[in-house]
Design a protein around this motif. Structure first.
Motif, short mmCIF file in Angstrom:
data_model
loop_
_atom_site.label_atom_id
_atom_site.label_comp_id
_atom_site.label_asym_id
_atom_site.label_seq_id
_atom_site.Cartn_x
_atom_site.Cartn_y
_atom_site.Cartn_z
N GLU A 55 35.28 37.42 53.03
CA GLU A 55 36.98 37.64 53.48
C GLU A 55 36.81 38.82 54.76
O GLU A 55 36.90 38.74 55.54
N LEU A 56 36.71 39.75 53.62
CA LEU A 56 37.23 41.03 53.75
C LEU A 56 35.54 41.73 54.78
O LEU A 56 35.89 42.23 55.78
N CYS A 57 33.77 41.42 54.05
CA CYS A 57 33.49 41.13 55.08
C CYS A 57 32.76 40.92 56.52
O CYS A 57 32.30 41.51 57.40
N ALA A 58 33.32 39.72 56.46
CA ALA A 58 33.72 39.11 57.40
C ALA A 58 34.83 39.49 58.81
O ALA A 58 34.49 39.89 59.83
N LEU A 59 35.19 40.75 58.47
CA LEU A 59 36.12 41.15 59.07
C LEU A 59 35.41 43.05 59.66
O LEU A 59 35.85 43.69 60.59
N CYS A 60 34.20 43.28 58.78
CA CYS A 60 33.82 44.58 59.21
C CYS A 60 32.94 44.44 59.94
O CYS A 60 32.29 43.64 60.87
N PRO A 61 32.79 46.60 60.81
CA PRO A 61 32.00 45.81 61.77
C PRO A 61 31.24 46.68 61.97
O PRO A 61 30.10 46.53 62.46
N VAL A 62 31.07 46.63 60.52
CA VAL A 62 29.06 47.33 60.16
C VAL A 62 28.80 46.59 59.04
O VAL A 62 27.82 46.74 58.38
N ARG A 63 28.90 44.99 59.05
CA ARG A 63 28.57 43.93 58.27
C ARG A 63 26.63 44.27 58.43
O ARG A 63 26.06 44.01 57.61
N ARG A 64 26.16 44.55 59.52
CA ARG A 64 24.59 44.20 59.57
C ARG A 64 24.10 45.75 59.23
O ARG A 64 23.31 45.01 58.57
N ASP A 65 24.46 46.55 58.85
CA ASP A 65 24.46 47.67 58.56
C ASP A 65 24.51 48.14 56.77
O ASP A 65 23.18 47.98 56.43
N CYS A 66 25.28 46.96 56.95
CA CYS A 66 25.26 47.10 55.19
C CYS A 66 23.96 45.74 54.58
O CYS A 66 23.89 46.68 53.24
N LEU A 67 24.32 45.40 55.22
CA LEU A 67 23.04 44.21 54.70
C LEU A 67 21.91 44.54 54.83
O LEU A 67 21.49 44.67 53.99
N ASN A 68 21.58 45.63 55.44
CA ASN A 68 20.18 45.97 56.27
C ASN A 68 20.19 47.31 54.98
O ASN A 68 18.86 47.16 54.68
N TYR A 69 21.50 47.98 55.14
CA TYR A 69 20.81 49.05 53.32
C TYR A 69 21.08 47.62 52.43
O TYR A 69 19.74 48.81 51.36
N ALA A 70 21.29 47.36 51.51
CA ALA A 70 21.46 46.67 50.71
C ALA A 70 19.60 45.54 50.73
O ALA A 70 19.08 45.79 49.74
N LEU A 71 19.62 45.27 51.33
CA LEU A 71 17.52 44.77 51.47
C LEU A 71 16.86 46.04 51.85
O LEU A 71 16.40 45.66 50.21
N GLU A 72 16.99 46.97 52.29
CA GLU A 72 15.67 48.35 52.27
C GLU A 72 15.73 48.81 51.13
O GLU A 72 14.66 48.97 50.54
N ASN A 73 16.75 49.18 50.41
CA ASN A 73 17.25 49.36 49.04
C ASN A 73 17.31 48.70 47.56
O ASN A 73 16.68 49.20 46.64
N GLY A 74 16.60 48.00 47.94
CA GLY A 74 15.99 46.74 47.22
C GLY A 74 17.57 46.11 46.40
O GLY A 74 17.23 46.21 44.90
N LEU A 75 19.06 46.44 46.73
CA LEU A 75 19.89 46.51 45.63
C LEU A 75 20.04 44.71 44.92
O LEU A 75 20.21 43.92 46.42
N LYS A 76 20.01 44.60 44.20
CA LYS A 76 19.96 42.96 43.45
C LYS A 76 21.34 42.31 43.59
O LYS A 76 21.76 41.13 43.51
N GLU A 77 22.68 43.17 42.80
CA GLU A 77 23.80 43.17 42.52
C GLU A 77 24.59 43.09 43.44
O GLU A 77 24.62 44.35 44.65
N GLY A 78 25.76 42.48 43.47
CA GLY A 78 26.89 42.16 44.26
C GLY A 78 27.35 41.78 45.44
O GLY A 78 25.96 41.42 46.61
N THR A 79 27.71 41.64 46.08
CA THR A 79 27.95 41.60 47.85
C THR A 79 27.79 42.48 48.72
O THR A 79 28.83 43.09 48.47
N TRP A 80 26.76 42.06 49.52
CA TRP A 80 26.56 43.15 50.17
C TRP A 80 26.53 42.49 51.58
O TRP A 80 25.35 41.75 52.09
#
Length: 218
Positions: A55-80
């Motif tokens: 719910e908090l991520c749905a209002l985030c203006p940089v949600r896409r950048d946060c997802l790219n950060y997790a994908l490109e850095n191989g972050l497996k845990e947590g909500t990104w």
């Protein structure tokens, strides 16, 4: 998540793996680190925390950048980026061929972007169309000039094969012969009088001859 919510280092000119300039615009920025860890890295069956994080991520203006950060850095845990580990797995499998044209545009704008193989191919194609020299492409992609020259040659061969297979429409203005002017009747000969007008031809008038009366002349 602590380095996300409490990140204070200045923004860099990078974009992608090492880019952290988006942190300060996140909806979670400024949260208490312990509270952020409980919210974005909950226990396996803590569905309430996961729902609240989404719910908090749905209002985030940089949600896409946060997802790219997790994908490109191989972050497996947590909500990104509003996605859990299981929800990010299909994105991770298709990451090498991911196509994000906003990243391609950022590359041509001078940003240091970590390109995928698909995005890299698009960059080389556009560099060929723009007439880039191998030295310029080598500097932009941080490769050797010889490798850059080979990439541009591959694109040139691809364009040639495409035109040869599909056919290039003929140029309507190429080898176009000029048509001779239509044949016209020759102009009439010049005669005295008004130019361009025909003068009536005069014929000698026949002389009047008196008719002699029949019989004896007077």
């Amino acid at each position: 998540m602590r380095h996300i919510t409490t990140h204070t280092t200045p923004a860099t000119g990078l974009r992608s793996i090492a880019d952290t300039s988006w942190h300060v615009h996140g909806a979670c920025y400024g949260m208490d680190p312990d509270e952020a860890d409980e919210l974005f890295f909950p226990a396996p069956r803590d569905h309430w925390a996961t729902a609240e994080a989404k719910e908090l991520c749905a209002l985030c203006p940089v949600r896409r950048d946060c997802l790219n950060y997790a994908l490109e850095n191989g972050l497996k845990e947590g909500t990104w980026g509003g996605l859990t580990e299981a929800e990010r797995r299909p994105w991770e499998n298709g990451l090498p061929q991911r196509m994000d044209y906003s990243r391609v545009i950022a590359f041509f704008n001078g940003r240091d972007v970590h390109l995928t193989s698909g995005e890299r191919e698009v960059v080389v194609d556009h560099a060929y169309v723009r007439g880039w020299r191998p030295s310029r492409l080598a500097t932009a992609l941080q490769i050797s000039p010889r490798h850059a020259r080979d990439l541009l040659r591959q694109v040139a061969n691809k364009v040639f094969d495409r035109d040869l297979t599909l056919g290039v429409p003929p140029n309507p203005y190429k080898n176009k012969k000029k048509k001779p002017p239509p044949e016209t009747d020759p102009p009439p000969p010049n005669r005295p009088g008004r130019p361009g007008t025909k003068q009536p031809q005069s014929r000698p008038a026949a002389p009047d001859t008196a008719k002699a009366p029949l019989g004896k002349a007077a």
